[in-house]
Scaffold this active site. Structure first.
Site, PDB file in Angstrom:
ATOM      1  N   GLU A  37      -4.706   4.807   6.725  1.00 29.86           N
ATOM      2  CA  GLU A  37      -4.225   4.536   5.283  1.00 29.86           C
ATOM      3  C   GLU A  37      -4.580   5.899   4.334  1.00 29.86           C
ATOM      4  O   GLU A  37      -4.070   6.311   3.630  1.00 29.86           O
ATOM      5  CB  GLU A  37      -5.426   3.350   4.725  1.00 29.86           C
ATOM      6  CG  GLU A  37      -4.982   2.995   3.450  1.00 29.86           C
ATOM      7  CD  GLU A  37      -5.533   1.887   2.758  1.00 29.86           C
ATOM      8  OE1 GLU A  37      -5.352   0.732   3.412  1.00 29.86           O
ATOM      9  OE2 GLU A  37      -6.252   1.872   1.801  1.00 29.86           O
ATOM     10  N   SER A  84     -10.822   1.232   3.894  1.00 27.54           N
ATOM     11  CA  SER A  84      -9.964   0.710   4.993  1.00 27.54           C
ATOM     12  C   SER A  84      -9.385   2.062   5.540  1.00 27.54           C
ATOM     13  O   SER A  84      -8.713   2.822   4.922  1.00 27.54           O
ATOM     14  CB  SER A  84      -8.920  -0.208   4.621  1.00 27.54           C
ATOM     15  OG  SER A  84      -9.611  -1.262   4.141  1.00 27.54           O
ATOM     16  N   ARG A 102       0.852  -1.114  -0.021  1.00 28.35           N
ATOM     17  CA  ARG A 102       0.145   0.106  -0.041  1.00 28.35           C
ATOM     18  C   ARG A 102       0.709   1.181  -0.118  1.00 28.35           C
ATOM     19  O   ARG A 102       0.519   2.205   0.792  1.00 28.35           O
ATOM     20  CB  ARG A 102      -0.959  -0.068   1.149  1.00 28.35           C
ATOM     21  CG  ARG A 102      -1.924  -1.161   1.330  1.00 28.35           C
ATOM     22  CD  ARG A 102      -3.053  -1.099   0.108  1.00 28.35           C
ATOM     23  NE  ARG A 102      -3.769  -2.244   0.164  1.00 28.35           N
ATOM     24  CZ  ARG A 102      -3.375  -3.537  -0.043  1.00 28.35           C
ATOM     25  NH1 ARG A 102      -2.322  -3.726  -1.012  1.00 28.35           N
ATOM     26  NH2 ARG A 102      -4.279  -4.520  -0.055  1.00 28.35           N
TER      27      ARG A 102
END
Ligand SMILES: Cc1cc2nc3c(=O)[nH]c(=O)nc-3n(C[C@H](O)[C@H](O)[C@H](O)COP(=O)(O)OP(=O)(O)OC[C@H]3O[C@@H](n4cnc5c(N)ncnc54)[C@H](O)[C@@H]3O)c2cc1C
Length: 351
Positions: free
Chosen positions: A346, A248, A172
């Site tokens: 995130e 998320s 990520r």
């Protein structure tokens, strides 16, 4: 070079950023402009530099949280179009404009009988943002198929082609999200796809779906995988067009096996995946579930946690990013106190 009034076409002033983040929070952008091609980008950047204004490029705002102070410079919304298929036999290259909708591109490649992107179906946002956080789902990430990105380099003041090996991809993350955030404005991305069918092993939840629906390995095509991913995601994730959220909210934390063993003694049911010999990736959603937060509605901040996926923060009634941050901090504090783990957010907080 900057050409004055032509460049200013489309430049809007004092625009609420709530409509440029799926969390629907944030202040006002001093300037905002939508761009269609590289020339637009170059002119706007030159103008912003001449005014000493900061510049940020965004797509659909599904992975950003704007601060209440807003943005003091120019927000460039990438709408660069384009879709070109280069047939190389078994391998096919697809060159896609950064402003295209990601899921529409996945749909198009799958409909053409191509495999590679199907596990990343239904992820919101634009093509140009996918390399930024190396988007991933169901055991695949965009780096698996990406060949290169084409971008405007603010430092070199020219277009550059950055091969995958120079993108700094990790879980990520990429150089575009890290040290070089704001340096490269991505205009197109090239993917390498294949006409071959997707092969097992598939991610556990996909495999379970195939089993439940009596889909045998020989029946599995990119379209079958895409349909399964859409069915699973629709079941557990809120549609950002209907419910304000940014997917998320935390990364799945990576901890040492030593720390994992300690937690396991108290919580044998902990959900994790081994990462090499020495580390493990913990399900952040599982941590939040243990705290009883799944489906929790917080009255003071107006924030909530989605009842079908504990990792998704939902803005029910919050009116400021400060409320979201207060809620986030309280959740992180509880996780730290119970498990000794520091969660990492995130979606990017901008600016
Ligand atoms: C319901 C939901 C589910 C999600 N599921 C997933 C998932 O499964 N996996 C996953 O990885 N993510 C997921 N996300 C997060 C998000 O969809 C992705 O990160 C997506 O790629 C963001 O695209 P965007 O166009 O909205 O980018 P934005 O949010 O607009 O921007 C994200 C970042 O990229 C930068 N950026 C955007 N475009 C460019 C460009 N052209 N050039 C340079 N920088 C750029 C921005 O400055 C910012 O730093 C989910 C989000 C939601 C709301």
């Amino acid at each position: 070079m900057y050409t004055g009034s032509y460049m200013l076409d489309g430049l809007q002033e004092n625009i609420s950023l709530k409509n440029y983040s799926t969390m629907r929070l944030g202040g006002v952008a001093r300037y905002l402009v939508e761009v269609q091609d590289y020339h637009d980008i170059q002119r706007i950047v030159e103008w912003a530099d001449s005014q000493s204004l900061p510049v940020v490029m965004i797509g659909q705002g599904s992975n950003i949280i704007w601060k209440d102070e807003g943005y003091p410079g120019v927000v460039i919304v990438n709408r660069v179009p384009g879709y070109e298929l280069q047939d190389q036999g078994e391998q096919q290259f697809v060159i896609v404009g950064a402003g295209e909708s990601w899921d529409e591109v996945v749909e198009r490649t799958v409909a053409s009988g191509l495999s590679g992107l199907e596990c990343l179906s239904l992820i919101p946002g634009t093509v140009g943002a996918t390399p930024v956080q190396n988007v991933g789902a169901y055991g695949k990430e965009v780096a698996d198929c990406l060949v290169c990105v084409q971008a405007y380099d603010r430092v070199e003041k020219r277009m550059v082609v950055i091969p995958k090996s120079d993108c700094g991809f990790s879980y990520r993350n990429s150089r575009f999200k890290g040290d070089d955030h704001g340096r490269f404005f991505i205009t197109s991305v090239t993917f390498s796809l294949t006409i071959r069918k997707p092969m097992p092993p598939f991610y556990a939840s996909l495999q379970a779906y195939f089993g439940k629906h009596s889909i045998s390995s020989s029946d599995i095509t990119a379209q079958v995988v895409r349909d399964a991913v859409i069915a699973i995601r629709t079941e557990k994730l809120p549609d950002p067009k209907v419910v304000a959220n940014a997917g998320s909210f935390f990364h799945n934390p990576i901890i040492s096996t030593y720390q994992l063993d300690e937690i396991k003694e108290k919580y044998p049911g902990i959900v994790y995946w081994s990462v090499g010999d020495d580390e493990a990736k913990i399900s952040a959603g599982w941590l939040l579930e243990q705290l009883g937060l799944k489906g929790y509605h917080e009255p003071n901040t107006g924030m909530a946690i989605w009842d079908k996926q504990a990792l998704v923060f939902v803005n029910e009634k919050a009116t400021s990013t400060a409320q979201l941050i207060a809620f986030r901090d309280a959740v992180m504090k509880e996780v730290k106190a119970r498990f000794g783990i520091d969660l990492v957010q995130e979606p990017q907080l901008l600016p």
